[in-house]
Design a protein around this motif. Structure first.
Motif, PDB file in Angstrom:
ATOM      1  N   HIS A  31      -3.439  55.182  43.411  1.00  0.00           N
ATOM      2  CA  HIS A  31      -4.361  54.296  42.718  1.00  0.00           C
ATOM      3  C   HIS A  31      -4.964  53.283  43.685  1.00  0.00           C
TER       4      HIS A  31
ATOM      5  N   SER B 280      -7.689  54.860  45.692  1.00  0.00           N
ATOM      6  CA  SER B 280      -8.966  55.095  45.016  1.00  0.00           C
ATOM      7  C   SER B 280      -9.694  53.775  44.779  1.00  0.00           C
ATOM      8  N   ASP B 281      -8.930  52.729  44.511  1.00  0.00           N
ATOM      9  CA  ASP B 281      -9.548  51.407  44.377  1.00  0.00           C
ATOM     10  C   ASP B 281     -10.205  50.998  45.696  1.00  0.00           C
ATOM     11  N   ASP B 282      -9.539  51.323  46.779  1.00  0.00           N
ATOM     12  CA  ASP B 282     -10.064  51.007  48.109  1.00  0.00           C
ATOM     13  C   ASP B 282     -11.384  51.731  48.380  1.00  0.00           C
TER      14      ASP B 282
ATOM     15  N   TYR C  55     -14.016  49.931  46.456  1.00  0.00           N
ATOM     16  CA  TYR C  55     -14.320  48.635  47.059  1.00  0.00           C
ATOM     17  C   TYR C  55     -15.180  48.783  48.308  1.00  0.00           C
TER      18      TYR C  55
ATOM     19  N   ARG D 193     -15.476  42.888  45.177  1.00  0.00           N
ATOM     20  CA  ARG D 193     -14.147  42.721  44.569  1.00  0.00           C
ATOM     21  C   ARG D 193     -14.236  42.780  43.049  1.00  0.00           C
TER      22      ARG D 193
ATOM     23  N   ALA E  53     -15.385  46.295  41.863  1.00  0.00           N
ATOM     24  CA  ALA E  53     -14.311  47.289  42.004  1.00  0.00           C
ATOM     25  C   ALA E  53     -13.239  47.057  40.944  1.00  0.00           C
ATOM     26  N   ASP E  54     -12.926  45.801  40.680  1.00  0.00           N
ATOM     27  CA  ASP E  54     -11.966  45.500  39.619  1.00  0.00           C
ATOM     28  C   ASP E  54     -12.485  45.987  38.270  1.00  0.00           C
TER      29      ASP E  54
ATOM     30  N   SER F 113     -12.030  49.714  38.094  1.00  0.00           N
ATOM     31  CA  SER F 113     -10.633  50.081  37.817  1.00  0.00           C
ATOM     32  C   SER F 113     -10.269  49.807  36.365  1.00  0.00           C
TER      33      SER F 113
ATOM     34  N   MET G 266      -4.615  46.463  33.638  1.00  0.00           N
ATOM     35  CA  MET G 266      -4.725  45.717  34.890  1.00  0.00           C
ATOM     36  C   MET G 266      -3.804  44.498  34.886  1.00  0.00           C
TER      37      MET G 266
ATOM     38  N   GLN H 239      -2.593  42.005  37.963  1.00  0.00           N
ATOM     39  CA  GLN H 239      -3.864  41.396  38.369  1.00  0.00           C
ATOM     40  C   GLN H 239      -3.943  39.956  37.831  1.00  0.00           C
TER      41      GLN H 239
ATOM     42  N   SER I  58     -13.749  40.568  35.399  1.00  0.00           N
ATOM     43  CA  SER I  58     -14.031  41.836  34.714  1.00  0.00           C
ATOM     44  C   SER I  58     -14.508  41.579  33.290  1.00  0.00           C
TER      45      SER I  58
END
Lengths: 197, 197
Positions: A134, A137-139, A142, A154, A157-158, A161, B170, B175, B183
């Motif tokens: 995970h 994939s977030d990376d 981002y 940031r 991307a958040d 996710s 999250m 988070q 978000s």
DNA sequence: TTTTATTTTTAGTGATCACTACAAAAATCC
DNA sequence: GGATTTTTGTAGTGATCACTAAAAATAAAA
């Protein structure tokens, strides 16, 4: 250097195919989740006894790691393809979300994302294996965004996710493809809006 | 009609307070999830033995139902307050999402939403209990929207559920509040956009 | 004081969990 | 054919799961 692949090893031959077993395990883990699949479920599905299982895979968690590797290689969202550097950022992100909606609802017996579901399982070994996929994939998300919109990367991307996790959840609740796609479209509005502002 | 509350019942008195036990159970279930909390975790936390547990609550699943009831009464998103009929629809929906972000991150030992996490647990009895609370909250969202935007209500309510599920996920990933709020703000853009178009 | 009602504690139940010690079986190597 | 190597099946391990039978304990009611 011809041999090596065809040449039989020394001892008693295997009566089952570990790669086929990994595929079967993927179906089980995806359908029911790591914690809900027992070793006896697996050995029964493979047609083997526990000692053969442990000789081949080491442990339930290690088998799960092999399954996750296979999953990301064969059935996960193809982020590198969707997030090409020459593609408009909003377009790439929307493509990921739409692809997710399709994939998550594609097979009713394997709904949602195996990685996103895996990060919430009870077993800590399996959970941390899923978490590393995970995080990766977030990376990718981002870095794709940050290339052109570093200040918003940031948060976007958040948001990605969060939306993907939500879609996986709803898919596992049995929500239909068209309803997932409608949510995906709405999420796209947020992305457009944020990047056009 | 004065008595009835003060009057001691006939047999041996309880040595523990069931309501206090439900509160303790809520902490445990919220922190670890239904499946990860054992009856022995509960009896130990309550300071009682299993027979007292079963005499008071019937089963682990029945206790969970009492916990869910308490949760929705005391700590769930106060939808009826946030979704007043005189409030602009977009404003109400954004308020729900922002409130969710705050609640889901408020207590690190009780992150996310107990109902949204409960609908994914392994035990079918607990899962269906959580599902009915989830269906109810989805219904409140749908009816609030449909009153003024009937054509968009299904999709917007789905998007809300998806986003809330994502935020809960999250939050359970650890988070921070400000990232959840970011978000939430992006989700708000989608809602505004959809309702203004 | 005896009876009745309720909760307590003791001490388990059988089921299932992930996992394994051990030896027979089945192949290659010498 | 005999030694070696690997996988197999048999038959378990102890731990933990949700849950319970039975009797002692503790209160009010008769």
């Amino acid at each position: 250097m011809i041999t090596k692949n065809k040449m039989r090893p020394r001892g008693r031959p295997r009566r089952f195919d570990p790669d086929q077993a990994v595929e079967t395990a993927q179906q089980l883990f995806h359908a029911k989740g790591y914690d809900a699949v027992s070793v006896s479920d697996l050995t029964e599905a493979f047609g083997i006894k526990p000692p053969s299982f442990y000789a081949a895979f080491g442990s339930k968690a290690k088998l799960y790691e092999r399954v996750l590797e296979r999953f990301t290689r064969t059935e996960a969202i193809p982020m590198p393809d969707l997030l090409r550097q020459d593609r408009p950022v909003a377009e790439g992100l929307k493509a990921v979300i739409e692809d997710a909606a399709h994939r998550f609802a594609a097979d009713p017996d394997a709904s949602g994302c195996m990685v996103l579901e895996g990060i919430r399982c009870i077993d800590s070994e399996a959970r941390s294996a899923a978490r590393s996929y995970h995080a990766n994939s977030d990376d990718m998300l981002y870095r794709f965004i940050a290339e052109r919109h570093p200040d918003q990367a940031r948060h976007l991307a958040d948001y990605m996710s969060t939306t993907l996790a939500g879609l996986s959840s709803m898919a596992r609740n049995g929500q239909s493809l068209d309803r997932l796609l409608a949510s995906a479209r709405l999420a796209g509005l947020a992305i457009e809006q944020e990047l056009s502002g």
